[in-house]
Scaffold this motif. Structure first.
Motif, PDB file in Angstrom:
ATOM      1  N   LYS A 129      -7.189   0.704  -0.349  1.00  0.00           N
ATOM      2  CA  LYS A 129      -6.997   1.875   0.527  1.00  0.00           C
ATOM      3  C   LYS A 129      -5.859   2.774   0.058  1.00  0.00           C
ATOM      4  O   LYS A 129      -5.863   3.973   0.341  1.00  0.00           O
ATOM      5  CB  LYS A 129      -6.808   1.451   1.981  1.00  0.00           C
ATOM      6  CG  LYS A 129      -5.678   0.496   2.258  1.00  0.00           C
ATOM      7  CD  LYS A 129      -5.853  -0.088   3.669  1.00  0.00           C
ATOM      8  CE  LYS A 129      -4.883  -1.221   3.919  1.00  0.00           C
ATOM      9  NZ  LYS A 129      -5.228  -2.006   5.113  1.00  0.00           N
ATOM     10  N   GLY A 156     -14.082  -6.796   3.349  1.00  0.00           N
ATOM     11  CA  GLY A 156     -14.749  -5.517   3.111  1.00  0.00           C
ATOM     12  C   GLY A 156     -15.963  -5.656   2.207  1.00  0.00           C
ATOM     13  O   GLY A 156     -16.948  -4.924   2.352  1.00  0.00           O
ATOM     14  N   HIS A 193      -7.370   5.459  -2.029  1.00  0.00           N
ATOM     15  CA  HIS A 193      -8.002   6.526  -1.246  1.00  0.00           C
ATOM     16  C   HIS A 193      -7.031   7.686  -1.049  1.00  0.00           C
ATOM     17  O   HIS A 193      -7.377   8.854  -1.255  1.00  0.00           O
ATOM     18  CB  HIS A 193      -8.447   5.965   0.114  1.00  0.00           C
ATOM     19  CG  HIS A 193      -8.858   7.005   1.107  1.00  0.00           C
ATOM     20  ND1 HIS A 193     -10.142   7.496   1.172  1.00  0.00           N
ATOM     21  CD2 HIS A 193      -8.148   7.657   2.073  1.00  0.00           C
ATOM     22  CE1 HIS A 193     -10.213   8.419   2.126  1.00  0.00           C
ATOM     23  NE2 HIS A 193      -9.021   8.528   2.689  1.00  0.00           N
ATOM     24  N   HIS A 194      -5.810   7.347  -0.669  1.00  0.00           N
ATOM     25  CA  HIS A 194      -4.804   8.386  -0.404  1.00  0.00           C
ATOM     26  C   HIS A 194      -4.367   9.077  -1.695  1.00  0.00           C
ATOM     27  O   HIS A 194      -4.114  10.287  -1.706  1.00  0.00           O
ATOM     28  CB  HIS A 194      -3.608   7.774   0.323  1.00  0.00           C
ATOM     29  CG  HIS A 194      -3.951   7.247   1.690  1.00  0.00           C
ATOM     30  ND1 HIS A 194      -4.184   8.070   2.770  1.00  0.00           N
ATOM     31  CD2 HIS A 194      -4.127   5.985   2.139  1.00  0.00           C
ATOM     32  CE1 HIS A 194      -4.479   7.336   3.839  1.00  0.00           C
ATOM     33  NE2 HIS A 194      -4.450   6.067   3.472  1.00  0.00           N
ATOM     34  N   SER A 214     -13.020   4.821   1.472  1.00  0.00           N
ATOM     35  CA  SER A 214     -12.599   4.385   2.805  1.00  0.00           C
ATOM     36  C   SER A 214     -11.081   4.221   2.888  1.00  0.00           C
ATOM     37  O   SER A 214     -10.479   3.587   2.028  1.00  0.00           O
ATOM     38  CB  SER A 214     -13.255   3.048   3.164  1.00  0.00           C
ATOM     39  OG  SER A 214     -12.747   2.557   4.398  1.00  0.00           O
ATOM     40  N   PRO A 215     -10.464   4.755   3.957  1.00  0.00           N
ATOM     41  CA  PRO A 215      -9.020   4.570   4.143  1.00  0.00           C
ATOM     42  C   PRO A 215      -8.673   3.281   4.884  1.00  0.00           C
ATOM     43  O   PRO A 215      -7.497   2.993   5.122  1.00  0.00           O
ATOM     44  CB  PRO A 215      -8.633   5.783   4.980  1.00  0.00           C
ATOM     45  CG  PRO A 215      -9.844   6.060   5.818  1.00  0.00           C
ATOM     46  CD  PRO A 215     -11.037   5.679   4.950  1.00  0.00           C
ATOM     47  N   VAL A 216      -9.681   2.499   5.264  1.00  0.00           N
ATOM     48  CA  VAL A 216      -9.429   1.283   6.060  1.00  0.00           C
ATOM     49  C   VAL A 216     -10.296   0.132   5.561  1.00  0.00           C
ATOM     50  O   VAL A 216     -11.337   0.335   4.920  1.00  0.00           O
ATOM     51  CB  VAL A 216      -9.730   1.515   7.563  1.00  0.00           C
ATOM     52  CG1 VAL A 216      -8.773   2.534   8.160  1.00  0.00           C
ATOM     53  CG2 VAL A 216     -11.174   1.965   7.768  1.00  0.00           C
ATOM     54  N   GLU A 217      -9.839  -1.083   5.845  1.00  0.00           N
ATOM     55  CA  GLU A 217     -10.610  -2.319   5.672  1.00  0.00           C
ATOM     56  C   GLU A 217     -11.048  -2.582   4.229  1.00  0.00           C
ATOM     57  O   GLU A 217     -12.099  -3.163   3.983  1.00  0.00           O
ATOM     58  CB  GLU A 217     -11.830  -2.331   6.612  1.00  0.00           C
ATOM     59  CG  GLU A 217     -11.431  -2.320   8.084  1.00  0.00           C
ATOM     60  CD  GLU A 217     -12.627  -2.369   9.027  1.00  0.00           C
ATOM     61  OE1 GLU A 217     -13.642  -2.990   8.659  1.00  0.00           O
ATOM     62  OE2 GLU A 217     -12.535  -1.787  10.119  1.00  0.00           O
ATOM     63  N   THR A 218     -10.220  -2.159   3.279  1.00  0.00           N
ATOM     64  CA  THR A 218     -10.530  -2.422   1.868  1.00  0.00           C
ATOM     65  C   THR A 218      -9.362  -3.081   1.146  1.00  0.00           C
ATOM     66  O   THR A 218      -9.355  -3.149  -0.079  1.00  0.00           O
ATOM     67  CB  THR A 218     -10.901  -1.116   1.143  1.00  0.00           C
ATOM     68  OG1 THR A 218      -9.815  -0.195   1.253  1.00  0.00           O
ATOM     69  CG2 THR A 218     -12.161  -0.496   1.717  1.00  0.00           C
ATOM     70  N   ALA A 226     -12.877   3.238  -2.678  1.00  0.00           N
ATOM     71  CA  ALA A 226     -11.766   4.162  -2.416  1.00  0.00           C
ATOM     72  C   ALA A 226     -12.130   5.290  -1.459  1.00  0.00           C
ATOM     73  O   ALA A 226     -11.259   6.019  -1.014  1.00  0.00           O
ATOM     74  CB  ALA A 226     -11.243   4.745  -3.734  1.00  0.00           C
ATOM     75  N   VAL A 234       0.839  -1.204   0.000  1.00  0.00           N
ATOM     76  CA  VAL A 234       0.000   0.000   0.000  1.00  0.00           C
ATOM     77  C   VAL A 234       0.871   1.250   0.000  1.00  0.00           C
ATOM     78  O   VAL A 234       0.624   2.199  -0.755  1.00  0.00           O
ATOM     79  CB  VAL A 234      -0.963  -0.006   1.208  1.00  0.00           C
ATOM     80  CG1 VAL A 234      -1.685   1.340   1.339  1.00  0.00           C
ATOM     81  CG2 VAL A 234      -1.989  -1.135   1.065  1.00  0.00           C
TER      82      VAL A 234
END
Length: 294
Positions: free
Chosen positions: A122, A258, A125-126, A114-118, A112, A82
């Protein structure tokens, strides 16, 4: 327009390059593989051979471009997957900033938001947030569904165990998409003159895992093919036995979790579940059968 395409001649990048070339645009395709040079040029594109981890190479390649199609493939064999994906996004963003590219279309993913649990999603997302921070550059984030092509990875399971499955149940809806539908959407977005940052979904069908089993099974003469829900531990062990590195196997297990909890699908549902792609599961099933029988 002068357009840069990342992703070499992959499932999305190749049909995207072909469409834009047919429309008369000046296309450069980035690849890290020198052996792809002739194939890229045979399409009518320029080949830029180098590493997307090399900021100077990206700056040189992006210079004078009107638009960039940015995709950040995960390094399948690496650790810190990641983080390395995000670092590639940082390189793209910096090169876009330094060369004053006015338009970026990013291949993102459903989930995307969500920044967590994907799982591997993730990182995207960032990267979306990095592009949102670019001044004087408009951006479209193409949040794609689960690639149909991923089902090719399940062929050995179907052949050897007579089942198909994942660590999520047979009920519920999963957004899926064909790479060619993503390419069409990306081609539309790259040539738009837009001053904002927006999200567009690339989803061709919304189906249950039970449908995946029955439609794909019917296409290969196994209409009773069952969808089996594995535990997270079972799925992880199967991925490791299938040859995936530990960290990537853990990320894919997290992504399946997820999908089970609904975190991956949540942003798609919140945006009204738009299904705009043309290729449905039944049409893809013909490709699946061809690959299965080859």
């Amino acid at each position: 327009m002068k357009i840069i395409i990342t992703g070499s001649l992959g499932n999305v990048a190749k049909p995207l390059a072909q469409q834009l070339i047919a429309e008369g645009h000046d296309i450069t395709v980035i690849s890290s593989n020198e052996s792809k040079k002739n194939e890229i040029e045979s399409l009518g594109a320029k080949a830029a051979i180098g590493s997307i981890t090399d900021l100077n190479f990206l700056i040189k390649t992006f210079e004078g471009a009107d638009a960039v199609f940015a995709m950040t493939p995960p390094n399948m064999g690496a650790t810190h997957i990641v983080e390395e994906t995000i670092n590639t996004g940082k390189n793209y963003a910096e090169a876009i900033k330094q060369t004053h590219v006015k338009r970026v279309v990013m291949l993102s993913s459903v989930g995307a938001a969500s920044p967590v649990e994907t799982g591997p999603i993730k990182g995207l997302h960032h990267i979306e947030n990095l592009y949102r921070g670019l001044e004087n550059t408009s951006a479209t984030f193409i949040r794609a569904g689960y690639f149909y092509n991923n089902f090719f990875n399940d062929i050995p399971m179907v052949q050897n165990a007579g089942i198909i499955g994942g660590n999520y149940p047979e009920n519920g809806n999963i957004p899926v998409v064909h790479p060619s539908d993503i390419a069409k959407i990306a081609a539309e977005e790259l040539v738009k003159v837009s001053g904002d940052k927006n999200i567009r979904y690339a989803v061709g069908d919304l189906r249950s895992p039970a449908d995946f089993a029955s439609v794909l099974g019917s296409a290969i003469g196994k209409p009773e093919l069952p969808w089996v829900e594995f535990s997270d531990e079972e799925y992880l062990n199967g991925a490791l036995q299938g040859g995936l590195p530990q960290e990537m196997a853990e990320l894919y297990t997290e992504m399946g979790k997820g999908m089970r909890t609904g975190i991956v699908q949540a942003d798609f549902i919140e945006h009204g579940s738009p299904v705009t792609g043309n290729i449905k599961l039944e049409e893809f099933a013909k490709e699946f059968a061809s690959k299965f029988n080859s």
